[in-house]
Scaffold this motif. Structure first.
Motif, PDB file in Angstrom:
ATOM      1  N   UNK B  58       0.817  -1.120   0.048  1.00  0.00           N
ATOM      2  CA  UNK B  58       0.154   0.003  -0.038  1.00  0.00           C
ATOM      3  C   UNK B  58       0.951   1.165  -0.035  1.00  0.00           C
ATOM      4  N   UNK B  59       1.072   1.676  -1.122  1.00  0.00           N
ATOM      5  CA  UNK B  59       1.978   3.035  -1.187  1.00  0.00           C
ATOM      6  C   UNK B  59       1.391   4.148  -0.743  1.00  0.00           C
ATOM      7  N   UNK B  60       2.027   4.579   0.415  1.00  0.00           N
ATOM      8  CA  UNK B  60       1.621   6.043   0.641  1.00  0.00           C
ATOM      9  C   UNK B  60       2.398   7.256   0.253  1.00  0.00           C
ATOM     10  N   UNK B  61       1.545   8.163  -0.198  1.00  0.00           N
ATOM     11  CA  UNK B  61       2.394   9.397  -0.809  1.00  0.00           C
ATOM     12  C   UNK B  61       1.994  10.604   0.039  1.00  0.00           C
ATOM     13  N   UNK B 103      -9.002   3.098   8.643  1.00  0.00           N
ATOM     14  CA  UNK B 103     -10.013   2.308   8.400  1.00  0.00           C
ATOM     15  C   UNK B 103     -10.581   2.887   7.117  1.00  0.00           C
ATOM     16  N   UNK B 104     -10.961   3.849   7.041  1.00  0.00           N
ATOM     17  CA  UNK B 104     -11.573   4.546   5.637  1.00  0.00           C
ATOM     18  C   UNK B 104     -10.475   4.426   4.694  1.00  0.00           C
ATOM     19  N   UNK B 105      -9.161   5.081   4.863  1.00  0.00           N
ATOM     20  CA  UNK B 105      -8.118   5.009   3.659  1.00  0.00           C
ATOM     21  C   UNK B 105      -7.876   3.655   3.355  1.00  0.00           C
ATOM     22  N   UNK B 106      -7.794   2.386   4.183  1.00  0.00           N
ATOM     23  CA  UNK B 106      -7.427   1.297   3.819  1.00  0.00           C
ATOM     24  C   UNK B 106      -8.230   0.451   3.156  1.00  0.00           C
ATOM     25  N   UNK B 110      -4.112   0.260  -4.516  1.00  0.00           N
ATOM     26  CA  UNK B 110      -3.503   0.808  -5.771  1.00  0.00           C
ATOM     27  C   UNK B 110      -3.482   2.322  -5.725  1.00  0.00           C
ATOM     28  N   UNK B 111      -3.526   2.667  -7.001  1.00  0.00           N
ATOM     29  CA  UNK B 111      -3.527   3.928  -7.290  1.00  0.00           C
ATOM     30  C   UNK B 111      -4.473   4.945  -6.274  1.00  0.00           C
ATOM     31  N   UNK B 112      -5.526   4.198  -6.012  1.00  0.00           N
ATOM     32  CA  UNK B 112      -6.556   5.050  -5.300  1.00  0.00           C
ATOM     33  C   UNK B 112      -5.845   5.385  -3.736  1.00  0.00           C
ATOM     34  N   UNK B 116      -5.147   9.213  -2.278  1.00  0.00           N
ATOM     35  CA  UNK B 116      -5.749   9.387  -1.189  1.00  0.00           C
ATOM     36  C   UNK B 116      -5.023   9.744   0.143  1.00  0.00           C
ATOM     37  N   UNK B 117      -3.842   9.138   0.091  1.00  0.00           N
ATOM     38  CA  UNK B 117      -2.889   9.555   0.960  1.00  0.00           C
ATOM     39  C   UNK B 117      -2.313  11.013   0.756  1.00  0.00           C
ATOM     40  N   UNK B 118      -2.060  11.200  -0.357  1.00  0.00           N
ATOM     41  CA  UNK B 118      -1.294  12.360  -0.987  1.00  0.00           C
ATOM     42  C   UNK B 118      -2.453  13.456  -0.615  1.00  0.00           C
ATOM     43  N   UNK B 119      -3.818  13.099  -0.916  1.00  0.00           N
ATOM     44  CA  UNK B 119      -4.814  14.143  -0.633  1.00  0.00           C
ATOM     45  C   UNK B 119      -5.004  14.467   0.924  1.00  0.00           C
TER      46      UNK B 119
END
Lengths: 237, 307
Positions: B58-61, B103-106, B110-112, B116-119
Motif C-alpha cells: 500500500x504505497x503511501x504518498x 479504516x476508511x483509507x485502507x 493501488x493508485x487510489x 488518497x494519502x496524498x490528498x
C-alpha cells in the motif's frame, strides 16, 4: 443425521447482481460433499460466501449449529471453516515454510503448529524439499500442494476446496484427487467444487448440482454418476 | 527462535553506524553534525514508511502528514510541555491520526490509496494553515531549543529504533502477514489473517516515529512554518529513497537514504540542477532495472557468491 455445516436458502451476489438464489446444502461430518456445476453456476460464489469473503445477503450459514453468517473471515477460520481458494493463491514473496506457518495463524491452530507442520510435510514431501524456496518459484502442482497444506495448517474442521485441480496437468490432478480422501484422516470434512465431475464423484459421498444459482439435482456420488441428467450435462454422453 | 548470523551482522553494522554518527561532531566538526542529522532523519522516515508500505504494497504518498503533525504538536506545546513529553506526544498525535484515517483509507487499494494519502496530507496542511491564520500566527518561533548535537543524538536513537523495529517486524508473524496481504489480500483472509486489523496496526505503527522526527526537526530549525513542515516533497523523497534502497528489508532504507544524502552532499551546492537531473535518472533506472533497489542488487550479488 446431524449436519456439520448447514447452508439454508442462501442468497448472495455482487452488488445488484444476484448469483445465488436460495441454495441449501448440508455437509455431514467425515464425508466428502461435492458441488458440481458449469462455469458461472455459482460454485465459487457459494464457497466465498461460506468463507466470509462475500456477505450472506439472505439465508443462513450454520456451523455446528451456530450461525456464522455474520462473522469475519478470520473468525470463521478460527472456528474451523477454511477455504482453499481457486487459483492456488499462495504468497509468492514468502517461502514455502513461511506460507505454511501463516496457515496456522489462528489461535486454535497456532499452539499445535509444529506438529501440524510435520504432518503436512509428511503428506507432501515435495513441500519439505522446497521449504526455504519462495512460493512464487514453485510449479503449478507444487503451489496447489502448498495451498492445500496451508489450509491444513489452520486445523480445519471443514475444508472448502474450490477447483483444486484447475489448470493442472492431468497426472498432477490425479495425484491431488488421490490425496483428498486421505485428508479425511485428519478428522475433517470436505466440500469440494470441481470441473472434473467424473473424478470428483468417485471420491464424493454426496453431491449437489448447481444450476444458475439454484440447487438442481442432489444425491450420493453413485446415483449422480448414473443420473442421465448429470451424464448428459457433464460427462458428455 | 535463535538469533541468526545475518541478524548479528545487521545489528553490529547498525551499532557501528550509530556510533560513527554520534562522534562526527568531535571528529569532523559542526557541518558534519548537520549531514549526520539529515541522514538519520531520512533513515527514520524511510524505515517507517517501509514498515507499512514496503511490506504491504500500500504505497503511501502522504507520510509527511505524520512528520508535520509531530512538528505542529511540538511547536504548539513549546515551553508548555517539557520536551521529553512533547516529542513523544508528537509521535502519539501522528499515530492517533493514522489510526483515525486507517479504516476508511485502507478500504481502497493501488493508485487510489496513493492519491488518497496524498490528498489527506494536503488537506491537513491547508487545514492547519487556515487554523494558524485564524489564530493570527503566520509562523512560530521556538526560542531556546536544544543544541544541534542534542537533536542529533535523539535522531540517531530514532533511526536505530526504526531500523530495529523494521527488522523485528519483518521476521515476525505480523510482518509475514503484512507481506501476505501484499501477495494476495483475499488469500490472506482465507488463511485467517485478520487483514483489516493488521493493516490498521501497521499503518498506525508506521506513523509514530515520523511524528517524533517532525517534532525534533521543528526544534532543529527553531521555527515552525506550516508549508515547510507539510511540504509534499518530503513524502516524495521518502518514496524515492525506498525505491532506490529497496523497501522489503531493513537494509534498504538505510542504503537508499545514504545514497541520496551523499549524492546531494556531493552535488547540491556545486551543481544543484545536475543533482535533480541525476535524481530523476537514478529513479527511472532503479524502477526499470532494479525494482528491489540496492538491497535487491546486494542480495543477488550475495547469492552469486555463495553458489
Amino acid at each position: 443425521m446431524t449436519a456439520l455445516l448447514e447452508i439454508n436458502d442462501l442468497g448472495t451476489g455482487y452488488g445488484d447482481v444476484k448469483v445465488l438464489h436460495g441454495v441449501s446444502i448440508a455437509l455431514e461430518k467425515g464425508k466428502v460433499t461435492a458441488v458440481l456445476g458449469a462455469n458461472g453456476a455459482g460454485k465459487t460464489t457459494l464457497f466465498r460466501t461460506i468463507a466470509g469473503l462475500l456477505p450472506c445477503m439472505s439465508g443462513r450459514v450454520r456451523f455446528q449449529g451456530e450461525d456464522i453468517g455474520v462473522l469475519a473471515s478470520h473468525k470463521r477460520v478460527e472456528k474451523g471453516v477454511v477455504l482453499v481458494p481457486e487459483g492456488r493463491l499462495v504468497f509468492p514473496d514468502l517461502t514455502v515454510a513461511e506460507n505454511l506457518r501463516l496457515g496456522a495463524i489462528n489461535v486454535r491452530a497456532r499452539a499445535h503448529s509444529d506438529d501440524t507442520l510435520k504432518t503436512v510435510m509428511a503428506l507432501f514431501p515435495r513441500l519439505e524439499e522446497r521449504k526455504s524456496q519462495y512460493a512464487g518459484t514453485l510449479s503449478g502442482g507444487e503451489q496447489q500442494m502448498l495451498a492445500l497444506g496451508r489450509g491444513l495448517m489452520a486445523m480445519p474442521r471443514v475444508l472448502l476446496l474450490d477447483e483444486p485441480t484447475l489448470g493442472l496437468a492431468p497426472g498432477i490432478a490425479k495425484q491431488i484427487f488421490s490425496t483428498i480422501p486421505e485428508l479425511l484422516d485428519f478428522g475433517l470434512s470436505i466440500l469440494i467444487a470441481e470441473q472434473d465431475v467424473r473424478s470428483t464423484l468417485k471420491i464424493a459421498d454426496y453431491g449437489y448440482v448447481l444450476e444458475n444459482g439454484l440447487v438442481g439435482i442432489t444425491g450420493d456420488g453413485e446415483s449422480l454418476v448414473r443420473s442421465p441428467l448429470v451424464a448428459q450435462a457433464f460427462l458428455g454422453h | 527462535m535463535t538469533v541468526l548470523r545475518s541478524d548479528l551482522a545487521f545489528f553490529a553494522g547498525l551499532a557501528i553506524l550509530a556510533g560513527f554518527g554520534l562522534s562526527v561532531g568531535s571528529l569532523f566538526g559542526t557541518y558534519w553534525v548537520i549531514v549526520a542529522l539529515n541522514f538519520a532523519m531520512w533513515i527514520a522516515l524511510t524505515q517507517s514508511w517501509a514498515l507499512f508500505s514496503g511490506l504491504t504494497g500500500y504505497i503511501s504518498l502522504g507520510n509527511v502528514v505524520f512528520y508535520g503533525l509531530g512538528a505542529y504538536t511540538v511547536a504548539v506545546s513549546f515551553k508548555v510541555l517539557p520536551l521529553w513529553v512533547a516529542v513523544p506526544m508528537g509521535g502519539l498525535v501522528a499515530a492517533v491520526f493514522a489510526l483515525m484515517i486507517a479504516v476508511p483509507a485502507l478500504r481502497v487499494r493501488g493508485p487510489y490509496f496513493v492519491i488518497l494519502t496524498f490528498g489527506i496530507s494536503e488537506l491537513v496542511k491547508y487545514s492547519i494553515l487556515n487554523l494558524e491564520t485564524y489564530l493570527g500566527k503566520s509562523s512560530r518561533l521556538l526560542f531556546g531549543a536544544p543544541s544541534a548535537e542534542a537533536v542529533l543524538y535523539t535522531m540517531i536513537a530514532l533511526a536505530v529504533a526504526s531500523s530495529v523495529l523494521m527488522r523485528l517486524v519483518k521476521s515476525s508473524t505480523f510482518g509475514r502477514g503484512l507481506v501476505a496481504i501484499q501477495g494476495d489480500e483475499t488469500s490472506a483472509e482465507t488463511v485467517g489473517i485478520p487483514v483489516t486489523r493488521f493493516k490498521v496496526m501497521g499503518f498506525t505503527l508506521s506513523a509514530f516515529i515520523p511524528g517524533m522526527v517532525g517534532g525534533l526537526m521543528a526544534l532543529r530549525s527553531t521555527y515552525f512554518e506550516v508549508l515547510q513542515v507539510f511540504n509534499p516533497f518530503i513524502s516524495f523523497t521518502i518514496v524515492t529513497m525506498a525505491i532506490i534502497g529497496g523497501s522489503n528489508d531493513a537494509r534498504g532504507p538505510i542504503l537508499g537514504a545514504a545514497f541520496l544524502v551523499f549524492l546531494s552532499e556531493l552535488l547540491w551546492s556545486s551543481a544543484p540542477r545536475l543533482y535533480m537531473i541525476l535524481l530523476g535518472a537514478f529513479l527511472i533506472a532503479f524502477v526499470l532495472l532494479a525494482p528491489s533497489g540496492l538491497v535487491g542488487l546486494l542480495r543477488k550479488y550475495g547469492e552469486g557468491h555463495s553458489k
